[in-house]
Structures are given as structure tokens and as C-alpha cells.
Scaffold this motif. Structure first.
Motif: not given
Length: 231
Positions: A163-169, A171-189
Motif C-alpha cells: 500500500k505504501f508503494v501504491l500510495h507513492i505511485l 494508485f488505489s490501495h484496493s489493488l494491493a490484494p491483486a498484486i499479492l495474489s498475482g505474484f503467485f498466480e496470474i489468473t487470480i491476480g
């Protein structure tokens, strides 16, 4: 084939080229870096239409993905330039058109293989089924890993940093779960990014980033495809 069929076909075919001694390790490492891409059916059909409900986004996501892929391919020309190269074809072969050379290679490989058509067809289907099962297995495995990481509370530990990195860029904080899940699996992210409470342009940027990264699931698929080589 990588552009048309998606992950991990480019890596699989590159591994086979090395096994057949049609290219060396250095050439294969350059090749696999940009031939292992997402397919248009996933980007347009699954992501744009299925997740965002807007087919126009498919062109944007696909163009961004393929242009960056070609740029990466050009950059990778400088990797291992001082290493040995696979011997080129004879002077007479060089003068032939690409299509004629491809046909000649097809006929030569067919003669060298010497398997009857029925066996070729059966082996092709068996290889396809095995590859699909492998891919599905990795998707299930990393879906379970994501769930374990979430239940164990590790996601909550990493979330503030994302969320800190997203804030600097910006971007909305609501995208954090997508980034974390996308790190592991593309479709879920990609799915989580498409439904996040963020502006459309931010969601598309994050989805494009997840597709470019492809997730650890695809990375391990690639590892399994080239495990019999020195790539």
C-alpha cells in the motif's frame, strides 16, 4: 507458437530445441526470455471480456504485452554475444526463401523421425494432455499456497508495504490484494484487479503488470519444461 498458445508453450518448445541440439543453451536462454508469452485468448477472452466486460481493453493489453515482448527480444541480443553459436545453414540454403527452408526442414525431420502417422497422432495427444494436467496442477498448487499465506496472516504483514508503494505511485490501495495474489498466480491476480475499487486505468495497468510477470505458477511451469536442459 508462444505468441499464439501462451504460457508455457514457448519454454516447452525451446527446451525441445535444445534437447534436439537445434540450438545451444545461450541461444535458448535468449529465446525463452521473450517467446514465453501470454496468449491472445487469455488476454482478450478471459481478462478483457470475462473479467472487465469490455472487449476493447483486450487490444490495449495484448498490444502492450507483445510490444514489450519484442523490445525484450531485441535487448536480449546483447546477452551471451561472445558465446558459441549453432552452425548456420549452407550457402545454397541461405539463398532459399524462408518458406522453402521450412518445408525442407519439415520433410527432413519427418524422415528422420520415422514414426507412423498413427503413433505421431497418439504421441501428440498424450503430450498435450500431460501438458494441460501439468499446468492445471500448478494453478491448483499456487491457489492453495495463496490461501495458506492468507490464512497464516502473512498477507497482512506485507500489505502495508504494498500500500505504501501504491500510495507513492498514486494508485488505489484496493489493488494491493491483486498484486499479492498475482505474484503467485496470474489468473487470480487478474480477477482481483478487475473487481478492485479503483479507476479503470489503474486496474488495467496492474493487470498488464501481472500478465507481464506471469506469476510464480508460470515460472515453475517453465522450470519443469526446461528441467532436462542447462537453460
Amino acid at each position: 507458437m508462444g505468441l499464439a498458445s501462451g504460457y508455457p508453450v514457448g519454454a516447452m518448445l525451446t527446451g525441445k530445441l535444445v534437447e534436439c541440439k537445434l540450438c545451444n543453451t545461450w541461444e535458448a536462454e535468449r529465446l525463452v526470455s521473450f517467446s514465453n508469452t501470454a496468449d491472445p485468448l487469455f488476454m482478450v477472452g478471459a481478462v478483457a471480456v470475462g473479467m472487465f466486460k469490455d472487449v476493447r481493453l483486450g487490444r490495449i493489453i495484448a498490444l502492450a504485452h507483445y510490444i514489450s515482448t519484442l523490445i525484450l527480444g531485441l535487448i536480449m541480443r546483447f546477452y551471451g554475444r561472445d558465446k558459441e553459436t549453432t552452425p548456420v545453414t549452407s550457402a545454397s540454403e541461405k539463398r532459399k526463401s524462408t518458406i522453402l527452408k521450412a518445408i525442407n526442414e519439415l520433410l527432413r525431420a519427418r524422415k528422420q523421425d520415422n514414426r507412423p502417422f498413427g503413433q505421431l497422432l497418439g504421441d501428440c495427444i498424450k503430450d498435450s494432455i500431460n501438458s494441460m494436467l501439468l499446468i492445471l496442477g500448478f494453478i491448483v498448487l499456487f491457489s492453495v499456497i495463496i490461501r495458506i499465506v492468507t490464512v497464516a496472516g502473512l498477507i497482512n504483514m506485507i500489505n502495508p508495504l504494498i500500500k505504501f508503494v501504491l500510495h507513492i505511485l498514486g494508485f488505489s490501495h484496493s489493488l494491493a490484494p491483486a498484486i499479492l495474489s498475482g505474484f503467485f498466480e496470474i489468473t487470480i491476480g487478474a480477477q482481483l484487479a478487475s473487481v478492485a475499487a479503483a479507476p479503470l486505468i489503474q486496474r488495467v495497468i496492474i493487470v498488464s503488470s501481472i500478465i507481464a510477470w506471469s506469476g510464480l505458477s508460470v515460472h515453475f511451469q517453465v522450470i519443469s519444461m526446461v528441467s532436462n536442459t542447462n537453460i
